[in-house]
Design a protein around this motif. Sequence first.
Motif, PDB file in Angstrom:
ATOM      1  N   PRO A   1      38.508  -4.494  -6.363  1.00  0.00           N
ATOM      2  CA  PRO A   1      39.037  -5.200  -7.540  1.00  0.00           C
ATOM      3  C   PRO A   1      38.574  -6.665  -7.482  1.00  0.00           C
ATOM      4  CG  PRO A   1      40.829  -4.343  -6.133  1.00  0.00           C
ATOM      5  CD  PRO A   1      39.554  -4.025  -5.445  1.00  0.00           C
ATOM      6  N   VAL A   2      38.043  -7.160  -8.590  1.00  0.00           N
ATOM      7  CA  VAL A   2      37.462  -8.504  -8.579  1.00  0.00           C
ATOM      8  C   VAL A   2      38.517  -9.550  -8.204  1.00  0.00           C
ATOM      9  CG1 VAL A   2      36.209 -10.211  -9.993  1.00  0.00           C
ATOM     10  CG2 VAL A   2      35.766  -7.776 -10.307  1.00  0.00           C
ATOM     11  N   TRP A   3      39.755  -9.324  -8.663  1.00  0.00           N
ATOM     12  CA  TRP A   3      40.844 -10.292  -8.416  1.00  0.00           C
ATOM     13  C   TRP A   3      41.267 -10.314  -6.946  1.00  0.00           C
ATOM     14  CZ3 TRP A   3      45.049  -7.382  -6.829  1.00  0.00           C
ATOM     15  CH2 TRP A   3      45.036  -6.027  -7.208  1.00  0.00           C
ATOM     16  N   SER A   4      40.720  -9.414  -6.176  1.00  0.00           N
ATOM     17  CA  SER A   4      41.113  -9.305  -4.785  1.00  0.00           C
ATOM     18  C   SER A   4      40.076  -9.915  -3.839  1.00  0.00           C
ATOM     19  CB  SER A   4      41.250  -7.812  -4.494  1.00  0.00           C
ATOM     20  OG  SER A   4      42.049  -7.611  -3.435  1.00  0.00           O
ATOM     21  N   ILE A   5      38.874 -10.073  -4.354  1.00  0.00           N
ATOM     22  CA  ILE A   5      37.781 -10.557  -3.495  1.00  0.00           C
ATOM     23  C   ILE A   5      37.950 -12.044  -3.184  1.00  0.00           C
ATOM     24  CG2 ILE A   5      35.276 -10.936  -3.357  1.00  0.00           C
ATOM     25  CD1 ILE A   5      34.920  -8.382  -5.001  1.00  0.00           C
ATOM     26  N   GLY A   6      38.109 -12.328  -1.909  1.00  0.00           N
ATOM     27  CA  GLY A   6      38.198 -13.713  -1.455  1.00  0.00           C
ATOM     28  C   GLY A   6      39.470 -14.442  -1.847  1.00  0.00           C
ATOM     29  N   THR A   7      40.465 -13.713  -2.380  1.00  0.00           N
ATOM     30  CA  THR A   7      41.677 -14.388  -2.860  1.00  0.00           C
ATOM     31  C   THR A   7      42.866 -14.228  -1.907  1.00  0.00           C
ATOM     32  OG1 THR A   7      42.367 -12.383  -4.015  1.00  0.00           O
ATOM     33  CG2 THR A   7      41.086 -13.990  -5.284  1.00  0.00           C
ATOM     34  N   GLY A   8      42.768 -13.296  -0.989  1.00  0.00           N
ATOM     35  CA  GLY A   8      43.902 -13.015  -0.107  1.00  0.00           C
ATOM     36  C   GLY A   8      44.906 -12.069  -0.755  1.00  0.00           C
ATOM     37  N   ILE A   9      44.662 -11.692  -2.001  1.00  0.00           N
ATOM     38  CA  ILE A   9      45.606 -10.791  -2.693  1.00  0.00           C
ATOM     39  C   ILE A   9      45.050  -9.371  -2.644  1.00  0.00           C
ATOM     40  CG2 ILE A   9      46.766 -10.305  -4.902  1.00  0.00           C
ATOM     41  CD1 ILE A   9      46.089 -13.275  -5.622  1.00  0.00           C
ATOM     42  N   ILE A  10      45.883  -8.438  -2.211  1.00  0.00           N
ATOM     43  CA  ILE A  10      45.411  -7.044  -2.176  1.00  0.00           C
ATOM     44  C   ILE A  10      46.326  -6.175  -3.044  1.00  0.00           C
ATOM     45  CG2 ILE A  10      44.285  -7.203   0.096  1.00  0.00           C
ATOM     46  CD1 ILE A  10      46.774  -5.788   1.282  1.00  0.00           C
TER      47      ILE A  10
ATOM     48  N   SER B   1      33.422  15.671  -0.761  1.00  0.00           N
ATOM     49  CA  SER B   1      33.205  14.898   0.461  1.00  0.00           C
ATOM     50  C   SER B   1      32.858  13.431   0.175  1.00  0.00           C
ATOM     51  CB  SER B   1      32.087  15.541   1.273  1.00  0.00           C
ATOM     52  OG  SER B   1      30.938  15.574   0.458  1.00  0.00           O
ATOM     53  N   ALA B   2      32.964  13.014  -1.087  1.00  0.00           N
ATOM     54  CA  ALA B   2      32.595  11.631  -1.418  1.00  0.00           C
ATOM     55  C   ALA B   2      33.457  10.641  -0.631  1.00  0.00           C
ATOM     56  CB  ALA B   2      32.776  11.405  -2.902  1.00  0.00           C
ATOM     57  N   LYS B   3      32.807   9.625  -0.138  1.00  0.00           N
ATOM     58  CA  LYS B   3      33.520   8.609   0.640  1.00  0.00           C
ATOM     59  C   LYS B   3      33.860   7.436  -0.278  1.00  0.00           C
ATOM     60  CE  LYS B   3      32.854  10.775   4.539  1.00  0.00           C
ATOM     61  NZ  LYS B   3      33.780  11.899   4.576  1.00  0.00           N
ATOM     62  N   VAL B   4      35.121   7.035  -0.231  1.00  0.00           N
ATOM     63  CA  VAL B   4      35.532   5.885  -1.043  1.00  0.00           C
ATOM     64  C   VAL B   4      36.209   4.860  -0.142  1.00  0.00           C
ATOM     65  CG1 VAL B   4      36.793   5.090  -3.076  1.00  0.00           C
ATOM     66  CG2 VAL B   4      35.810   7.381  -3.076  1.00  0.00           C
ATOM     67  N   LEU B   5      35.681   3.650  -0.186  1.00  0.00           N
ATOM     68  CA  LEU B   5      36.212   2.570   0.654  1.00  0.00           C
ATOM     69  C   LEU B   5      36.975   1.568  -0.211  1.00  0.00           C
ATOM     70  CD1 LEU B   5      32.962   1.540   2.632  1.00  0.00           C
ATOM     71  CD2 LEU B   5      34.259   3.646   2.837  1.00  0.00           C
ATOM     72  N   TYR B   6      37.757   0.740   0.446  1.00  0.00           N
ATOM     73  CA  TYR B   6      38.387  -0.374  -0.259  1.00  0.00           C
ATOM     74  C   TYR B   6      37.780  -1.681   0.242  1.00  0.00           C
ATOM     75  CZ  TYR B   6      41.398  -4.197  -1.383  1.00  0.00           C
ATOM     76  OH  TYR B   6      41.825  -5.418  -1.827  1.00  0.00           O
ATOM     77  N   GLY B   7      37.583  -2.643  -0.673  1.00  0.00           N
ATOM     78  CA  GLY B   7      37.133  -3.971  -0.281  1.00  0.00           C
ATOM     79  C   GLY B   7      37.856  -5.025  -1.096  1.00  0.00           C
ATOM     80  N   GLY B   8      38.104  -6.164  -0.484  1.00  0.00           N
ATOM     81  CA  GLY B   8      38.782  -7.283  -1.153  1.00  0.00           C
ATOM     82  C   GLY B   8      39.837  -7.857  -0.224  1.00  0.00           C
ATOM     83  N   SER B   9      39.493  -8.974   0.429  1.00  0.00           N
ATOM     84  CA  SER B   9      40.438  -9.685   1.301  1.00  0.00           C
ATOM     85  C   SER B   9      40.978  -8.861   2.466  1.00  0.00           C
ATOM     86  CB  SER B   9      41.605 -10.241   0.477  1.00  0.00           C
ATOM     87  OG  SER B   9      41.151 -11.223  -0.420  1.00  0.00           O
ATOM     88  N   VAL B  10      40.227  -7.879   2.914  1.00  0.00           N
ATOM     89  CA  VAL B  10      40.681  -7.120   4.095  1.00  0.00           C
ATOM     90  C   VAL B  10      40.610  -8.062   5.302  1.00  0.00           C
ATOM     91  CG1 VAL B  10      40.179  -5.168   5.630  1.00  0.00           C
ATOM     92  CG2 VAL B  10      39.797  -4.949   3.148  1.00  0.00           C
ATOM     93  N   ASN B  11      41.692  -8.113   6.087  1.00  0.00           N
ATOM     94  CA  ASN B  11      41.659  -8.940   7.292  1.00  0.00           C
ATOM     95  C   ASN B  11      42.458  -8.274   8.419  1.00  0.00           C
ATOM     96  OD1 ASN B  11      44.428  -9.624   6.929  1.00  0.00           O
ATOM     97  ND2 ASN B  11      43.836 -11.297   5.543  1.00  0.00           N
ATOM     98  N   ASN B  12      42.511  -8.959   9.547  1.00  0.00           N
ATOM     99  CA  ASN B  12      43.161  -8.330  10.707  1.00  0.00           C
ATOM    100  C   ASN B  12      44.695  -8.385  10.634  1.00  0.00           C
ATOM    101  OD1 ASN B  12      43.007 -11.081  11.057  1.00  0.00           O
ATOM    102  ND2 ASN B  12      42.676 -10.994  13.260  1.00  0.00           N
TER     103      ASN B  12
END
Length: 241
Positions: free
Chosen positions: A164-173, A194-205
């Motif tokens: 989600p664009v609003w999630s990239i680099g914003t810290g909001i998931i 078998s399609a693989k779907v990932l999540y991206g956007g502010s993922v951190n530890n």
Amino acid sequence: MYFIANWKMFGDSKTLKSLNNVINFVKKNKNKRFKMIYCPPFTLISSMSAKLAKSAVQVGGQNCHHAKNYGAYTGSVNPKMLKDAGAEYVILGHSENRQNGEDDKLINLKVKNSIDEGLNIIFCIGETLKEKKNKKTFSTLSKQLRIGLNKIKNIKKIIIAYEPVWSIGTGIIPNNDDLFNTISFIKKKIKHQSAKVLYGGSVNNKNINELKKIKNLDGFLIGGASQDTKKLIDIIQKTYN
Ligand code: PGA
């Protein structure tokens, strides 16, 4: 699970040293069967591929030109050149490039030509904040999938990254229920078990402890946090703890 590092426009030859930790970590954790892919800037693809040659970590580009052949396109790199430099993957459709004018049709051409060159695709889709507010998330994703993957038969070569664009680099998931529903929606749309779907956007530890609870996710595309090797390793460790 996939852990894909998107370095964006960060990193230089000195940064490659930090990969020693990653190489050792991957060696020690072979049994966990995760896949790790680094997507550095073009300038580092060759040297990173050489450094990672003996490890299970793979390398990808962050974009490419749509042309199949060489040509007079100043500043561009085509799929053939990525492959030649050692890349096995390429990120396409990233919102930072969509915002610069790349449309679904152009992305579709890049997908086709990159697959023809033998690359695997990390295909990014995601709605803007405005689209989310207007309840257009699913229609946006449908359109990006329909046009972006038009006439692509070899779906096995594609990993979808929902960002989600609003999630990239914003810290909001997104919350876990919304994310679960969106991932199921995407999996149904591409009609490939078998399609693989990932999540991206502010993922951190820190937020990985919540994100890892989402049952239908196949991994993460990680930007900011992936530039810090310790954080990236921490994310992987926490996913399996
Ligand atoms: P981020 O970026 O993790 O820094 O939000 C993710 C991406 O753009 O792929």
